[in-house]
Design a protein around this motif. Sequence first.
Motif, PDB file in Angstrom:
ATOM      1  N   GLU A 192      13.544  34.192  -2.097  1.00  0.00           N
ATOM      2  CA  GLU A 192      12.824  32.947  -2.365  1.00  0.00           C
ATOM      3  C   GLU A 192      12.017  32.471  -1.164  1.00  0.00           C
ATOM      4  N   ALA A 193      12.046  33.237  -0.076  1.00  0.00           N
ATOM      5  CA  ALA A 193      11.478  32.757   1.189  1.00  0.00           C
ATOM      6  C   ALA A 193      10.047  33.228   1.409  1.00  0.00           C
ATOM      7  N   ASP A 194       9.304  32.434   2.185  1.00  0.00           N
ATOM      8  CA  ASP A 194       7.986  32.823   2.690  1.00  0.00           C
ATOM      9  C   ASP A 194       8.098  33.448   4.069  1.00  0.00           C
ATOM     10  N   ILE A 195       9.043  32.930   4.871  1.00  0.00           N
ATOM     11  CA  ILE A 195       9.211  33.370   6.256  1.00  0.00           C
ATOM     12  C   ILE A 195      10.692  33.628   6.512  1.00  0.00           C
ATOM     13  N   ALA A 230       8.312  22.412   6.434  1.00  0.00           N
ATOM     14  CA  ALA A 230       8.910  23.547   5.725  1.00  0.00           C
ATOM     15  C   ALA A 230      10.349  23.241   5.338  1.00  0.00           C
ATOM     16  N   THR A 231      10.799  23.849   4.253  1.00  0.00           N
ATOM     17  CA  THR A 231      12.207  23.805   3.872  1.00  0.00           C
ATOM     18  C   THR A 231      12.896  24.965   4.564  1.00  0.00           C
ATOM     19  N   VAL A 232      13.843  24.664   5.433  1.00  0.00           N
ATOM     20  CA  VAL A 232      14.470  25.689   6.268  1.00  0.00           C
ATOM     21  C   VAL A 232      15.961  25.774   5.959  1.00  0.00           C
ATOM     22  N   ILE A 266       0.853  -1.186   0.000  1.00  0.00           N
ATOM     23  CA  ILE A 266       0.000   0.000   0.000  1.00  0.00           C
ATOM     24  C   ILE A 266       0.889   1.237   0.000  1.00  0.00           C
ATOM     25  N   HIS A 267       0.728   2.090  -0.989  1.00  0.00           N
ATOM     26  CA  HIS A 267       1.502   3.328  -1.085  1.00  0.00           C
ATOM     27  C   HIS A 267       0.622   4.501  -0.655  1.00  0.00           C
ATOM     28  N   SER A 268       1.120   5.299   0.207  1.00  0.00           N
ATOM     29  CA  SER A 268       0.377   6.482   0.649  1.00  0.00           C
ATOM     30  C   SER A 268       1.318   7.674   0.687  1.00  0.00           C
ATOM     31  N   GLU A 269       0.866   8.784   0.189  1.00  0.00           N
ATOM     32  CA  GLU A 269       1.665  10.003   0.193  1.00  0.00           C
ATOM     33  C   GLU A 269       1.146  10.927   1.278  1.00  0.00           C
ATOM     34  N   THR A 270       2.010  11.237   2.232  1.00  0.00           N
ATOM     35  CA  THR A 270       1.632  12.111   3.334  1.00  0.00           C
ATOM     36  C   THR A 270       2.326  13.453   3.176  1.00  0.00           C
ATOM     37  N   ARG A 271       1.558  14.494   3.025  1.00  0.00           N
ATOM     38  CA  ARG A 271       2.107  15.832   2.917  1.00  0.00           C
ATOM     39  C   ARG A 271       1.973  16.528   4.268  1.00  0.00           C
ATOM     40  N   LEU A 272       3.103  16.959   4.794  1.00  0.00           N
ATOM     41  CA  LEU A 272       3.067  17.713   6.033  1.00  0.00           C
ATOM     42  C   LEU A 272       2.472  19.092   5.765  1.00  0.00           C
ATOM     43  N   PRO A 273       1.897  19.722   6.794  1.00  0.00           N
ATOM     44  CA  PRO A 273       1.125  20.957   6.565  1.00  0.00           C
ATOM     45  C   PRO A 273       1.923  22.119   5.992  1.00  0.00           C
ATOM     46  N   LEU A 274       3.238  22.185   6.241  1.00  0.00           N
ATOM     47  CA  LEU A 274       4.027  23.313   5.742  1.00  0.00           C
ATOM     48  C   LEU A 274       4.908  22.928   4.556  1.00  0.00           C
ATOM     49  N   THR A 275       4.574  21.818   3.899  1.00  0.00           N
ATOM     50  CA  THR A 275       5.296  21.458   2.678  1.00  0.00           C
ATOM     51  C   THR A 275       5.216  22.612   1.681  1.00  0.00           C
ATOM     52  N   ASP A 276       6.333  22.910   1.030  1.00  0.00           N
ATOM     53  CA  ASP A 276       6.465  23.987   0.036  1.00  0.00           C
ATOM     54  C   ASP A 276       6.650  25.365   0.664  1.00  0.00           C
ATOM     55  N   VAL A 277       6.607  25.474   1.977  1.00  0.00           N
ATOM     56  CA  VAL A 277       6.903  26.749   2.636  1.00  0.00           C
ATOM     57  C   VAL A 277       8.414  26.855   2.833  1.00  0.00           C
ATOM     58  N   LYS A 278       8.992  27.994   2.472  1.00  0.00           N
ATOM     59  CA  LYS A 278      10.434  28.193   2.571  1.00  0.00           C
ATOM     60  C   LYS A 278      10.761  29.187   3.680  1.00  0.00           C
ATOM     61  N   VAL A 279      11.698  28.809   4.530  1.00  0.00           N
ATOM     62  CA  VAL A 279      12.047  29.603   5.711  1.00  0.00           C
ATOM     63  C   VAL A 279      13.548  29.880   5.718  1.00  0.00           C
ATOM     64  N   ILE A 280      13.933  31.132   5.991  1.00  0.00           N
ATOM     65  CA  ILE A 280      15.329  31.489   6.226  1.00  0.00           C
ATOM     66  C   ILE A 280      15.478  31.797   7.711  1.00  0.00           C
ATOM     67  N   ARG A 340      17.945  20.433  13.407  1.00  0.00           N
ATOM     68  CA  ARG A 340      17.570  19.231  12.659  1.00  0.00           C
ATOM     69  C   ARG A 340      16.662  19.617  11.485  1.00  0.00           C
ATOM     70  N   ASN A 341      16.718  18.816  10.462  1.00  0.00           N
ATOM     71  CA  ASN A 341      15.877  19.014   9.271  1.00  0.00           C
ATOM     72  C   ASN A 341      16.148  20.326   8.555  1.00  0.00           C
ATOM     73  N   LYS A 342      17.309  20.940   8.782  1.00  0.00           N
ATOM     74  CA  LYS A 342      17.618  22.217   8.144  1.00  0.00           C
ATOM     75  C   LYS A 342      18.833  22.088   7.226  1.00  0.00           C
ATOM     76  N   LEU A 343      18.878  22.939   6.204  1.00  0.00           N
ATOM     77  CA  LEU A 343      20.094  23.148   5.433  1.00  0.00           C
ATOM     78  C   LEU A 343      20.869  24.256   6.126  1.00  0.00           C
ATOM     79  N   ILE A 344      22.158  24.064   6.362  1.00  0.00           N
ATOM     80  CA  ILE A 344      22.947  25.047   7.101  1.00  0.00           C
ATOM     81  C   ILE A 344      23.988  25.669   6.181  1.00  0.00           C
ATOM     82  N   VAL A 345      23.988  27.003   6.135  1.00  0.00           N
ATOM     83  CA  VAL A 345      24.968  27.732   5.343  1.00  0.00           C
ATOM     84  C   VAL A 345      25.700  28.717   6.252  1.00  0.00           C
TER      85      VAL A 345
END
Length: 313
Positions: free
Chosen positions: A84-87, A37-39, A3-17, A60-65
């Motif tokens: 490119e950010a929302d927040i 969110a992509t952070v 069984i394949h199921s796609e779960t989208r978290l509520p802030l998917t596609d939101v970009k945060v700096i 955690r779960n962040k890209l660090i620059v």
Amino acid sequence: MTIHSETRLPLTDVKVIDFGQYMAGPAVAMILADLGATVVHVDPPGGPMWQSPANATLNRNKLIVSLNLKSEEGVEQALALIEEADIVIESFRPGVMKRLGIDFQALREERNELITLSIPGFASNDTLRRDWRAFESVIAANSGVFTDMGLNRVLMGINPSFSPLPLGSAYGTMLAASSVVLALQARERTGMGDEIEVPLVCALMEGLCYNSIKIEGLPERYKTQREKEIERRRIEGQPMNLDYDELQELLDPFYRSYKCKDGRMFYVVCPSHREHAKRCLKVLGLYDELVAEGMSEEPDTYRPSSEWQSDMS
């Protein structure tokens, strides 16, 4: 069968700096990342300003620059990320980001859909404290955490007590995270972003208001036995020197410890709502006995007590 199921978290596609340092800023961005969110987290060239193992969790779960915001090139790179950010999140003293060349107000004038979040220690309109280095202990001291955390301590005359808990950042994180998510929700309807400031000292006072709030002319029926005893001692000039056993007699019966038959202590926590107290009495097998002794159940305990069926409910 698979069984394949796609779960989208509520802030998917939101970009945060995330320019946040220490605890509150990174913690808010961490929550947003956990929600999908992509952070992108921005550290100075030397790494995090707070060298702590906690950073492994906070980032955690962040890209660090690594960017040098004190250089023209670093600011240009930061502004390119923001485009490119929302927040955008920062947690410096008021005015620091603007002096570096990242002006939230100007950015929102160019892109009114942008949501900016500032989490300073003290509010930008607090002319006395806004430039202070707002470490957790400084925030706690200014909020009365070491002196005004409870009526028990007042009545026992306990000296100020230091707490190592980062209460300012804890309360600030939850209020700030809620604020930006609500701003995102509002933006779906209006297309407009927001400029949000959550000072840690204000967040802490919001969370501890039940300990420190003072209401002029509060009716007697709303005062606890401890509050009345504090008032009496202050009026009569008596010292605050109750011992632990004496204090127990002034505690709310639904918010205190009792000794069981086996000698162990049982802590009852049923404050704030009459249904809590009613259920507690029923579980303990005392409710019917108290009703038989004359306790009435008022349908509306917010009416003046002079209109109650009896002097207790």
